[in-house]
Design an enzyme around this catalytic site. Sequence first.
Site, mmCIF file in Angstrom:
data_model
loop_
_atom_site.group_PDB
_atom_site.id
_atom_site.type_symbol
_atom_site.label_atom_id
_atom_site.label_comp_id
_atom_site.label_asym_id
_atom_site.label_seq_id
_atom_site.Cartn_x
_atom_site.Cartn_y
_atom_site.Cartn_z
ATOM 1 N N SER A 121 0.824 -1.214 0.000
ATOM 2 C CA SER A 121 0.000 0.000 0.000
ATOM 3 C C SER A 121 0.854 1.257 0.000
ATOM 4 O O SER A 121 0.429 2.303 -0.485
ATOM 5 C CB SER A 121 -0.891 0.044 1.244
ATOM 6 N N GLU A 154 -5.026 -1.051 -8.534
ATOM 7 C CA GLU A 154 -4.093 -0.021 -8.985
ATOM 8 C C GLU A 154 -2.807 -0.723 -9.421
ATOM 9 O O GLU A 154 -2.151 -1.391 -8.626
ATOM 10 C CB GLU A 154 -3.796 0.953 -7.840
ATOM 11 N N ASN A 192 -4.647 5.701 -1.622
ATOM 12 C CA ASN A 192 -4.136 6.087 -0.305
ATOM 13 C C ASN A 192 -3.494 7.467 -0.320
ATOM 14 O O ASN A 192 -3.487 8.156 0.699
ATOM 15 C CB ASN A 192 -3.152 5.036 0.217
HETATM 16 P P1 NAD Z 1 -2.135 -9.381 7.356
HETATM 17 O O1 NAD Z 1 -1.294 -9.155 8.554
HETATM 18 O O2 NAD Z 1 -3.596 -9.607 7.529
HETATM 19 O O3 NAD Z 1 -1.578 -10.642 6.555
HETATM 20 C C1 NAD Z 1 -0.223 -10.876 6.289
HETATM 21 C C2 NAD Z 1 -0.020 -12.356 6.140
HETATM 22 O O4 NAD Z 1 1.294 -12.548 5.643
HETATM 23 C C3 NAD Z 1 -0.112 -13.133 7.460
HETATM 24 O O5 NAD Z 1 -0.970 -14.240 7.286
HETATM 25 C C4 NAD Z 1 1.335 -13.568 7.729
HETATM 26 O O6 NAD Z 1 1.392 -14.830 8.376
HETATM 27 C C5 NAD Z 1 1.883 -13.641 6.334
HETATM 28 N N1 NAD Z 1 3.334 -13.440 6.240
HETATM 29 C C6 NAD Z 1 4.061 -12.414 6.735
HETATM 30 N N2 NAD Z 1 5.356 -12.554 6.407
HETATM 31 C C7 NAD Z 1 5.448 -13.672 5.654
HETATM 32 C C8 NAD Z 1 6.511 -14.335 4.987
HETATM 33 N N3 NAD Z 1 7.752 -13.855 5.009
HETATM 34 N N4 NAD Z 1 6.238 -15.452 4.320
HETATM 35 C C9 NAD Z 1 4.980 -15.941 4.278
HETATM 36 N N5 NAD Z 1 3.923 -15.375 4.876
HETATM 37 C C10 NAD Z 1 4.154 -14.237 5.551
HETATM 38 O O7 NAD Z 1 -1.845 -8.155 6.383
HETATM 39 P P2 NAD Z 1 -2.794 -7.492 5.272
HETATM 40 O O8 NAD Z 1 -3.618 -6.417 5.880
HETATM 41 O O9 NAD Z 1 -3.460 -8.559 4.487
HETATM 42 O O10 NAD Z 1 -1.715 -6.734 4.364
HETATM 43 C C11 NAD Z 1 -0.865 -7.453 3.535
HETATM 44 C C12 NAD Z 1 -0.315 -6.535 2.467
HETATM 45 O O11 NAD Z 1 -1.399 -5.976 1.717
HETATM 46 C C13 NAD Z 1 0.494 -5.355 2.989
HETATM 47 O O12 NAD Z 1 1.530 -5.076 2.083
HETATM 48 C C14 NAD Z 1 -0.539 -4.225 2.991
HETATM 49 O O13 NAD Z 1 0.052 -2.947 2.889
HETATM 50 C C15 NAD Z 1 -1.331 -4.554 1.744
HETATM 51 N N6 NAD Z 1 -2.705 -4.027 1.694
HETATM 52 C C16 NAD Z 1 -3.497 -4.066 2.792
HETATM 53 C C17 NAD Z 1 -4.802 -3.592 2.689
HETATM 54 C C18 NAD Z 1 -5.732 -3.646 3.876
HETATM 55 O O14 NAD Z 1 -6.720 -2.900 3.872
HETATM 56 N N7 NAD Z 1 -5.483 -4.507 4.857
HETATM 57 C C19 NAD Z 1 -5.284 -3.094 1.476
HETATM 58 C C20 NAD Z 1 -4.455 -3.111 0.361
HETATM 59 C C21 NAD Z 1 -3.163 -3.576 0.487
#
Ligand code: NAD
Length: 499
Positions: A121, A154, A192
């Site tokens: 993000s 995006e 964002n």
């Molecule tokens: P989250 O914490 O819900 O999920 C992350 C997952 O990644 C977890 O299940 C964790 O176990 C796993 N993980 C972490 N490191 C790892 C690794 N090295 N190898 C394998 N698995 C690993 O996070 P999220 O909110 O889903 O966000 C994830 C990404 O998406 C981030 O980059 C965030 O910026 C982006 N994002 C989030 C949103 C949102 O609204 N939550 C929206 C768009 C983009």
Amino acid sequence: MTGIKKVAICGAGGTMGAGIAIVAARGGYETVCFDMSADALARQRAAADKFFGKSVDKGRMSAEDKEATMARMSDSTDLNELADCDLIIEAIFEDLGVKKELFGKLNEICKPETIFASNTSTLSITEIAGGSGRDDKVVGMHFCLPAQVMKLIEMSRGINTSDETFSTAWAWTESCKQIPVETQDKPGFILNALLVPFNNDVIRAIEAGLCTPEDLDIAIKSGLGYKMGPCTLLDLIGLDTQVRLGEAFYPITLDKRAAVPPLCRRMVAAGRLGNKSGSGLLTGLTSEKATEAPGYAIVGTGESRSFPAGDAFLSGGAEGAPVTIHLGGGFAPDDSKTAVLVELDTECLGVHTGEDLGREGSNAVGFARYRNGNDAPSNLIELVKQPNTDPQALAAARAVFEVAGFDVVVCADQPGRIIDRLVRPKYNDALRFLDEGLATAEDMDKTCCMGLGYPDGPLERVQRGGLGRHYDVTTALQEMSGQPGYAPARAAVVAKARG
Ligand code: NAD
């Protein structure tokens, strides 16, 4: 044809990864759901089963399709199982080092032609690609939450992303019936970049005592037609997430509006994160709508844009009534009345009352009905009070407008009231981003409508409202507040100069 057959989602046990895995499997691709947590993968598999089950119930998918789609999804905690994937989308923790390390490891394991996509993000695609050993094959693919429902993606290129990588990844999103928009590799892309400073402005407005969070949401929904009020959205995404976003943005952009507002940190420290902790910005306080109102007399002098000739409200007045309403900025104090209402443009109520802060019981109440350009006037009335405004006068003003069917909110006598204070810096941002080539005007507006549920995009709206008017309002706000976010964007200055 993209040539992509097998896809892996890294972080498929998380919020975003789980949704992206559903998109990929639903799109017909063999989908490896990879995460370091087997428990998280098991939870998300059950959630996917439930999601597809609902699709079957609603007739969007047959039971056979559901079984076939679930069968295309496999779980793994072993990175080596991603070796033969054609596309890998990472949605792991938002940490540059962690993401670079993952792509570095995958580079050793995967075929040379495998494309790596990041759902980051806030981080730079070019920087993430720096750890991949194949920076021409890395692309930004930012899904919206919840990914399995929201169509918008995006898409951005790092500096070294090849055209072929970008077009293959783009075509893949379309094959999954998603809607991609192209944006640059800049902090926050479109969504964002517009939302993070805006949400911070919202928190600062509450901290400054402008209005209640409840009234702020009513104003934005009624005045601008947003589907969800910003305080409801902040409570949904979590104030802790907003802190993290501000912390990621401010050091890169040095935009003061991106810096985390002190109230946001205090709320997090107090454990009030929003819906996830049970309490956040919204307190649940609602005021009963008035069912009876004192009579009003229009004693207006000036012309009102918001109550054009023939507006039903104008015919409701009765001479000698206890509430008098001055339209178009007229004002004459009258202590014999319950309330004296002054229609405001960009000026503060204090201009009319002479800033009588020490005077007891002023019955003067400011008001404005929001209207964008020549659009039909909205249903929103912003009432403006000063510290000494008589509560009875305020209640009478509220009743007059509520009984006439308006949505009424109350705010302090601060520059821009609620709508202009919050929306004008966002229009400036959008105009500036357009100048900088972040995306096309159409894509920026589309992103806001699809990603945030706005009825129209900020560029379309500011142009409909008039760039010259935008110049006038922002110049007035900048003069009163000294905030650089109000400095009119170049396009507004040009429009003003050209008359
Ligand atoms: P989250 O914490 O819900 O999920 C992350 C997952 O990644 C977890 O299940 C964790 O176990 C796993 N993980 C972490 N490191 C790892 C690794 N090295 N190898 C394998 N698995 C690993 O996070 P999220 O909110 O889903 O966000 C994830 C990404 O998406 C981030 O980059 C965030 O910026 C982006 N994002 C989030 C949103 C949102 O609204 N939550 C929206 C768009 C983009």
